[in-house]
Scaffold this active site. Structure first.
Site, short mmCIF file in Angstrom:
data_model
loop_
_atom_site.label_atom_id
_atom_site.label_comp_id
_atom_site.label_asym_id
_atom_site.label_seq_id
_atom_site.Cartn_x
_atom_site.Cartn_y
_atom_site.Cartn_z
N GLY A 1 10.22 6.10 22.79
CA GLY A 1 8.84 6.86 22.54
C GLY A 1 8.74 7.86 23.84
N SER B 1 22.12 2.45 18.90
CA SER B 1 21.61 3.33 17.68
C SER B 1 21.42 4.78 17.98
CB SER B 1 20.77 2.48 17.03
OG SER B 1 20.80 0.97 16.67
N THR C 1 13.33 7.85 15.48
CA THR C 1 12.03 8.80 15.26
C THR C 1 12.17 9.83 16.56
OG1 THR C 1 10.68 7.04 16.33
CG2 THR C 1 10.79 7.00 14.20
N SER C 2 13.32 9.84 17.38
CA SER C 2 13.28 10.53 18.51
C SER C 2 14.11 11.82 18.44
CB SER C 2 13.69 9.84 19.67
OG SER C 2 15.03 9.31 19.70
N ASP D 1 8.45 2.02 13.15
CA ASP D 1 8.93 1.50 13.91
C ASP D 1 7.99 0.01 14.23
OD1 ASP D 1 11.08 0.61 15.54
OD2 ASP D 1 10.98 2.11 17.00
#
Length: 503
Positions: free
Chosen positions: A178, A204, A208-209, A266
């Protein structure tokens, strides 16, 4: 249920990612006889292997008579050969769907129910819609610590589990995320392993980034290492910086992450199970968790971070894992680069002790490395922080990073995006804050992480004074279209850089 007459397998060459799809002709006699229609769930049997897949109906010109087409992932899972006979039938009842419905209605699940759901997802028994339902219900219903523990155990059991004979303590580090540009992991692992810690780090790709550790490391070296190669790297260097995909550690997590990425979801419980399952499967038993907190970070408040840390500690304790959570400042992006290549530039600058290295990334990495060393020695940070500084500033960390990269396949040269645009301030003032979420969105609209060269390079930090026309950031893209798309988003969201006017 009876099987139909055999059809012959044909690879369609269609990438549906991890979703298994089969293709049959619109005039297929088997479809008419069995009542198969588009979106029917079918069980496909190929020798001893079977798979539940979703049926798509195609025009007759796309598929010869007597053939059944397969998506890439379905073909690979069944290990098919061209024209291999396969049989299809209606999918049998997936019993764990009853437990899924129970969760949808807000009820807690026991360990057996959780295990059954994870087993069936891992066995490709669930459709994407059913996986999405499970993730959404889990996020909305807030998994209990007992449920997260059961999920973590089941996810560990879904794949390979590494063991490191002769090494009692295996370390790892993870960031909740985040926070754009917060690429501390390569630096921390280099410092920690240079100090003698064993750290088989698998990461990984971004969920979402604009970049995950694996995305950034991929522009620097090979990261898709098979299991034996990963073992070889760790045994040779004491560490690795690899992607988790080919190693088969908690592989069901990759199936869940694919749906989470599509949902931009998430959830806390899934996050804990995802992180710990990968670490435990890699053999780690001492884990450091970085938890950035800020108004536009993933964790908005210290209270939220403490609540999540509590779940981490409960689950880790139940599984016999030593864990330390550290709450860090997530008020603004870390470093100057956002996106795989731009973040890699910052990592190299810090490791090489360059004069232009971003000091916030260096200091944050040193703090986290000191915590890792503290977990190992039992000493206070007052002792381990100078140790971490000495390893970085002496060049030992850079030397160790190069050893790891060479062992994984060699250190690559970074490229440069062919298209860029300068984002300028329109007024004088002091930069009061920057919006992490919208900065990340800006970099993603430019093409990151799918286009590794895409992203941003920041030229200002919170507290800096700016004047009209001063560069705030440079935007990078692979294509003019992506650059224009991202630039339009910035023009509609200029306040993501909150500039307080000065009198």
């Amino acid at each position: 249920m009876r099987h139909t007459a055999p059809l012959n397998a044909h690879l369609m060459g269609i990438d549906t990612h991890e979703e298994p799809i089969v293709f049959m002709r619109s005039d297929c006699a088997i479809c008419r006889a069995e009542g198969f229609t588009a979106n029917t769930r079918l069980q496909v049997q190929a020798g001893e292997r079977s798979l539940i897949a979703t049926l798509n109906i195609v025009s007759n010109e796309l598929l010869a008579e007597g053939l059944i087409g397969f998506s890439d992932s379905a073909w690979e899972f069944l290990q098919l050969a061209d024209r291999q006979p396969v049989r299809v039938r209606h999918a049998p009842l997936v019993r764990s769907l009853g437990a899924l419905r129970k969760k949808i209605y807000g009820h807690a699940l026991n360990a057996l129910e959780i295990s059954a759901i994870i087993r069936d997802i891992s066995g490709r028994q669930y459709s994407d819609i059913e996986i999405a339902s499970f993730l959404t219900a889990s996020a909305a219903g807030h998994l209990s610590a007992a449920e997260v523990t059961a999920m973590t155990r089941a996810m560990v059991g879904s794949g390979n589990q590494l063991q490191w004979p002769g090494a009692e303590r295996i370390f790892d580090k993870h960031c909740i995320g985040g926070l754009p540009g917060n690429r501390t992991t390569p630096i921390v692992i280099s410092i920690g392993s240079a100090a003698g810690l064993m750290i088989p780090k698998t990461s990984s790709r971004a969920i979402t980034s604009p970049a995950g550790t694996a995305d950034t490391m991929e522009v620097l070296t090979e990261v898709d290492l098979p299991l034996e190669k990963l073992r070889e790297v760790v045994e040779h260097t004491g560490a690795c910086l690899a992607a988790g995909g080919k190693v088969g550690l908690s592989p069901v997590d990759d199936l869940l992450i694919r749906i989470e990425r599509a949902l931009d979801l998430d959830s806390p419980g899934q996050l804990v199970a995802s992180v710990l399952s990968k670490k435990i499967a890699a053999g780690s038993n001492h884990i450091l968790i970085d938890m950035p907190v800020g108004p536009t970070a993933k964790l908005r408040s210290r209270e939220e971070a403490c609540e999540l840390a509590g779940v981490f500690h409960q689950v880790a304790g139940a599984l016999g894992i030593q864990l330390r959570c550290v709450i860090t400042d997530g008020a603004q992006a870390i470093g100057n680069g956002i996106g795989p290549v731009e973040e890699a530039r910052d990592v190299l600058a810090v490791l090489r002790n360059r004069a232009d290295a971003p000091p916030d990334l260096a200091e944050r990495s040193l703090f986290l490395a000191a915590n890792l060393l503290s977990m190992a020695s039992g000493e206070a940070l007052d002792s381990t922080l100078p140790q971490a500084r000495e390893i970085l500033y002496s060049g030992l960390a850079w030397q160790q990073f190069r050893r790891i990269c060479e062992a994984q396949g060699g250190l690559k040269t970074l490229g440069q995006a062919p298209h860029q645009s300068c984002l300028q301030a329109q007024r004088s003032g002091k930069l009061r804050s920057m919006d992490n979420r919208r900065l990340a969105q800006l970099a993603k609209l430019a093409g990151a992480p799918s286009s590794p060269l895409a992203g941003l390079r920041l030229h200002v930090k919170t507290g800096d004074s700016v004047i009209p026309g001063q560069p705030l950031a440079t935007l990078f893209a692979d294509t003019p279209g992506e650059l224009a798309y991202a630039r339009d988003y910035y023009h509609q969201n200029r306040d993501l850089f909150d500039i307080e006017a000065t009198s």
